[in-house]
Write a protein that holds these residues in place. Sequence first.
Motif, PDB file in Angstrom:
ATOM      1  N   ILE A   1      24.439  36.941  48.130  1.00 53.82           N
ATOM      2  CA  ILE A   1      25.450  37.885  47.648  1.00 53.82           C
ATOM      3  C   ILE A   1      26.620  37.958  48.613  1.00 53.82           C
ATOM      4  O   ILE A   1      27.774  37.968  48.206  1.00 53.82           O
ATOM      5  CB  ILE A   1      24.812  39.283  47.421  1.00 53.82           C
ATOM      6  CG1 ILE A   1      23.854  39.175  46.227  1.00 53.82           C
ATOM      7  CG2 ILE A   1      25.884  40.350  47.185  1.00 53.82           C
ATOM      8  CD1 ILE A   1      23.117  40.449  45.912  1.00 53.82           C
ATOM      9  N   ARG A   2      26.308  37.953  49.904  1.00 50.33           N
ATOM     10  CA  ARG A   2      27.394  37.943  50.896  1.00 50.33           C
ATOM     11  C   ARG A   2      28.269  36.704  50.704  1.00 50.33           C
ATOM     12  O   ARG A   2      29.482  36.763  50.806  1.00 50.33           O
ATOM     13  CB  ARG A   2      26.808  37.927  52.312  1.00 50.33           C
ATOM     14  CG  ARG A   2      26.450  39.305  52.808  1.00 50.33           C
ATOM     15  CD  ARG A   2      25.916  39.210  54.212  1.00 50.33           C
ATOM     16  NE  ARG A   2      24.551  39.723  54.279  1.00 50.33           N
ATOM     17  CZ  ARG A   2      23.743  39.547  55.326  1.00 50.33           C
ATOM     18  NH1 ARG A   2      24.140  38.867  56.374  1.00 50.33           N
ATOM     19  NH2 ARG A   2      22.538  40.056  55.323  1.00 50.33           N
ATOM     20  N   GLY A   3      27.619  35.611  50.441  1.00 46.81           N
ATOM     21  CA  GLY A   3      28.353  34.358  50.209  1.00 46.81           C
ATOM     22  C   GLY A   3      29.295  34.472  49.023  1.00 46.81           C
ATOM     23  O   GLY A   3      30.457  34.069  49.086  1.00 46.81           O
ATOM     24  N   ILE A   4      28.780  35.062  47.959  1.00 45.54           N
ATOM     25  CA  ILE A   4      29.612  35.210  46.758  1.00 45.54           C
ATOM     26  C   ILE A   4      30.819  36.091  47.037  1.00 45.54           C
ATOM     27  O   ILE A   4      31.938  35.807  46.610  1.00 45.54           O
ATOM     28  CB  ILE A   4      28.775  35.810  45.603  1.00 45.54           C
ATOM     29  CG1 ILE A   4      27.762  34.765  45.133  1.00 45.54           C
ATOM     30  CG2 ILE A   4      29.664  36.258  44.456  1.00 45.54           C
ATOM     31  CD1 ILE A   4      26.914  35.228  43.991  1.00 45.54           C
ATOM     32  N   LEU A   5      30.573  37.161  47.805  1.00 44.51           N
ATOM     33  CA  LEU A   5      31.660  38.097  48.107  1.00 44.51           C
ATOM     34  C   LEU A   5      32.814  37.412  48.823  1.00 44.51           C
ATOM     35  O   LEU A   5      33.982  37.731  48.609  1.00 44.51           O
ATOM     36  CB  LEU A   5      31.136  39.230  48.987  1.00 44.51           C
ATOM     37  CG  LEU A   5      30.458  40.385  48.262  1.00 44.51           C
ATOM     38  CD1 LEU A   5      30.122  41.474  49.255  1.00 44.51           C
ATOM     39  CD2 LEU A   5      31.360  40.925  47.169  1.00 44.51           C
ATOM     40  N   ILE A   6      32.458  36.479  49.662  1.00 44.43           N
ATOM     41  CA  ILE A   6      33.500  35.872  50.501  1.00 44.43           C
ATOM     42  C   ILE A   6      34.168  34.691  49.809  1.00 44.43           C
ATOM     43  O   ILE A   6      35.210  34.186  50.232  1.00 44.43           O
ATOM     44  CB  ILE A   6      32.876  35.464  51.867  1.00 44.43           C
ATOM     45  CG1 ILE A   6      33.926  35.543  52.969  1.00 44.43           C
ATOM     46  CG2 ILE A   6      32.247  34.101  51.818  1.00 44.43           C
ATOM     47  CD1 ILE A   6      33.314  35.576  54.338  1.00 44.43           C
ATOM     48  N   LEU A   7      33.591  34.285  48.680  1.00 40.19           N
ATOM     49  CA  LEU A   7      34.068  33.087  47.988  1.00 40.19           C
ATOM     50  C   LEU A   7      35.568  33.111  47.638  1.00 40.19           C
ATOM     51  O   LEU A   7      36.270  32.139  47.922  1.00 40.19           O
ATOM     52  CB  LEU A   7      33.226  32.860  46.730  1.00 40.19           C
ATOM     53  CG  LEU A   7      33.157  31.423  46.240  1.00 40.19           C
ATOM     54  CD1 LEU A   7      32.508  30.535  47.290  1.00 40.19           C
ATOM     55  CD2 LEU A   7      32.378  31.346  44.931  1.00 40.19           C
ATOM     56  N   PRO A   8      36.060  34.200  47.047  1.00 44.47           N
ATOM     57  CA  PRO A   8      37.501  34.184  46.694  1.00 44.47           C
ATOM     58  C   PRO A   8      38.381  33.952  47.915  1.00 44.47           C
ATOM     59  O   PRO A   8      39.424  33.313  47.818  1.00 44.47           O
ATOM     60  CB  PRO A   8      37.747  35.584  46.126  1.00 44.47           C
ATOM     61  CG  PRO A   8      36.418  36.085  45.725  1.00 44.47           C
ATOM     62  CD  PRO A   8      35.418  35.445  46.645  1.00 44.47           C
ATOM     63  N   TRP A   9      37.906  34.455  49.069  1.00 48.62           N
ATOM     64  CA  TRP A   9      38.712  34.321  50.283  1.00 48.62           C
ATOM     65  C   TRP A   9      38.707  32.882  50.792  1.00 48.62           C
ATOM     66  O   TRP A   9      39.600  32.448  51.491  1.00 48.62           O
ATOM     67  CB  TRP A   9      38.152  35.269  51.344  1.00 48.62           C
ATOM     68  CG  TRP A   9      38.937  35.259  52.606  1.00 48.62           C
ATOM     69  CD1 TRP A   9      40.146  35.835  52.821  1.00 48.62           C
ATOM     70  CD2 TRP A   9      38.567  34.616  53.824  1.00 48.62           C
ATOM     71  NE1 TRP A   9      40.558  35.599  54.103  1.00 48.62           N
ATOM     72  CE2 TRP A   9      39.596  34.856  54.744  1.00 48.62           C
ATOM     73  CE3 TRP A   9      37.462  33.879  54.234  1.00 48.62           C
ATOM     74  CZ2 TRP A   9      39.559  34.381  56.043  1.00 48.62           C
ATOM     75  CZ3 TRP A   9      37.429  33.399  55.529  1.00 48.62           C
ATOM     76  CH2 TRP A   9      38.466  33.650  56.425  1.00 48.62           C
ATOM     77  N   LEU A  10      37.650  32.144  50.445  1.00 53.45           N
ATOM     78  CA  LEU A  10      37.558  30.756  50.902  1.00 53.45           C
ATOM     79  C   LEU A  10      38.467  29.843  50.091  1.00 53.45           C
ATOM     80  O   LEU A  10      38.809  28.759  50.519  1.00 53.45           O
ATOM     81  CB  LEU A  10      36.110  30.265  50.794  1.00 53.45           C
ATOM     82  CG  LEU A  10      35.139  30.901  51.788  1.00 53.45           C
ATOM     83  CD1 LEU A  10      33.722  30.417  51.529  1.00 53.45           C
ATOM     84  CD2 LEU A  10      35.543  30.588  53.216  1.00 53.45           C
ATOM     85  N   LEU A  11      38.830  30.277  48.896  1.00 46.56           N
ATOM     86  CA  LEU A  11      39.734  29.458  48.081  1.00 46.56           C
ATOM     87  C   LEU A  11      41.133  29.520  48.681  1.00 46.56           C
ATOM     88  O   LEU A  11      41.568  30.578  49.119  1.00 46.56           O
ATOM     89  CB  LEU A  11      39.803  29.999  46.654  1.00 46.56           C
ATOM     90  CG  LEU A  11      38.519  29.937  45.828  1.00 46.56           C
ATOM     91  CD1 LEU A  11      38.722  30.693  44.525  1.00 46.56           C
ATOM     92  CD2 LEU A  11      38.135  28.506  45.563  1.00 46.56           C
TER      93      LEU A  11
END
Lengths: 475, 298
Positions: B109-119
């Motif tokens: 879930i933490r990974g998903i949360l940060i996903l938009p920021w990684l784009l």
Amino acid sequence: MRFRFNALAIALVLVSSMLLAACGGAAAPAAEPTAAAEPAAEATAAPAEEPAAEAPAATDAVTIRYGLWDGNQQPAYEACAAEFTKTNPNIIVKVEQAGWGDYWTSVQTGMVGGTAPDVFTNHLAKYPEFASKEQLVDIQPFVERDGVDLAQYLPGLGDLWGRDGKRYGLPKDWDTVAVVFNKDMLDKAGVTVEELNNADWNAKDGGSFGQIIKKLTIDEAGKNALDADFDKSKVVQYGFVGGGSGGAYGQTQWSHWAVSNGFKFNDGLYATKYFYDDPKLAETIQWYANLNLVEGVAPTLADVRSLGATALFTSGKAAMTTDGSWMIGSYVNDAKFVTGFARLPKGPEGRKSMFNGLADSIWVGSKHQEESWQWMKFAASPACANIVGSYGVVFPAIQSGVDAALKAYGDRKVDVSAFTAQATEANGTFLFPVTDFASEIGPIMDATMDSIMLGEKPAADALKAANDEVNALFQ
Amino acid sequence: MTIRTGTRTAQRNELMWALLFIVPSLIGFIVFFAMPSVRGLLMSFTNWDLLRPAKFTGLANYIKLLSDKEFRHALRVTAYYVVLNIPLQTVIALGMAVMLDRFTKSTFIRGILILPWLLPNIIVALLWLWMLDPTLGFINQIIMSLGFERQPFLGSVTQAMPTIAGINIWRHAGYTAILLFAGLQNIPKDVYEAAAIDGADERQMFMGITLPLLRPVLIFVLVTSLIGSFQIFDTIVITTKGGPVDATRVVYWYIYEYAFVRFKMGYAATISVALFLILITITVIQMRYFKADTSDLD
């Protein structure tokens, strides 16, 4: 772990690094301003004084980089380049294409960084700035040396590229504006091409052209805009789509309406005063904006921005638009219906189209100015004009090239006489307004025209204020 | 923390190592930050137009800036964006962080949360530009299927800025949540246990324990996101280019416009310097006001 950092110090470093890096980012690639400008100064001096000194042919093959933005023209100029190399085996022309926006960014940064193309396609809204910043080679000495006949070009085109005895380009092509229509929609509404060709227009009520627009605008219930029960919030087919707000020149958007209403941009080449506050312009722009704002017979500016007027038209959302002759191919190829081109409606002052043309320029930083000139001269010669014409994408600046283009369009059964008739008609055209400060006039007029099109401000007020701002640039 | 030093050589040795570790980032700092900054500052006193040699013009640019209505407009527009962006983003991020801390240990879930920021920013802006398109956009399709009217979003003077703020909240909230989450992890669990024994409910624990103990991290997050927010640029380049009219002509776009559309590098640098001074002031005030360098944990 505890938070014991000196937050103030860290924050200060953060702010300064983030912020200044961002503004420094602009500065960094620019490097030494003086260093970048130096070769420019030397380079201008050379051909101006003694072009002949550079003339001896190089023994090794030299590669000239040639930039253009119109992808449709790339094959034509590649064919020209191949032909050119046949007679000039020691010069190879490499054609580089980039879309309009990227093109100018790369040309400009290339001038600073020393990587701009040797020869590049130039635009009338851009060249005075480059010339005044000493980035273009004055080709007048070359023209005189080689006896280039400037009379071979269609009247008016050559003069646009000269200033104070200097010359920065040889004309390659020209364009005019005409009405583009969806024949199927015309047929369905019972409007004939003949009717369209004979339409008149005025800024008060749009004239008979305004009536045709209404007739071609249809709502969900199938009622057109002439019907009392027409619902402008449920339009399924617009009668007209303009190409956006048009900014400072409105070349394909509003200039033809405004000038046929008696407006003029300024007093001619390198004028130092614009007349954007002319009430004739204001009433024209208001009519143009009201097509959407009041009458609902044209899509919103947001819709035009999102897809582009061309796409709205070719996807069958609008029955008519106005556009330049360089777009003929796109309309004919992209539309799944029969597309045709009609004359601009007759305004109070007649039919008027902007007459614009492109030319090539040589960058002062080019290390091969003589070779660049040879290529530029060829690109603006009848030989290349005939090749370019045969591709049927633009009208070359030389008559024999125009004939070749007409033949190419004719072979494809495309009637382009609306554009050519406009060009040859007495007083049928006005020239692109070439002045200084184009890059500053642009942002002012873009915002102004947008504000009118979006109904934020009435045209008369917005244009008055913008005109003051524009004219202040010249003081 | 204090370091007990044995001998002078050991001390010198340590200094050498320290320098060795610092030098690479110091070089980066000088080359990419310090030098361009100084150059930018010098440039602000010239009329450099990118192509011709610069001429020293003294304070002329600064005098022009004082009466520049467009600059003030750009500041207002930027402030409007910051006001739309920061509070909502921080509140959403804080909510997500607390939920992460209290209810889940899932790294997924933490990974998903940060996903938009990684784009990349540009990709995010392009995706939203397409989804929000007035005619073809996915979001308008939904709105219309629900029986509402199509919205222009980025094409409207009033909707453009809130839309851009929304896009950036979507991109940054997850990342901010992770930062705050890290801060929450530092709050000793025994404090909560003690509070629970005393009969405190979730809300009381949040107001009485979480918020005060999170303050240094919260301040850090606020300061950096505020500065980042002032620097809103890439989303605007992709979506609105400062328009419609001048509704999204933020300071950074204004600087860009002067530098690369109008070729007034000198004046563009002047605006940058002014913005720098404004941000420094805001940061210092923020730091003083929130006493960010002390923690209630001490």
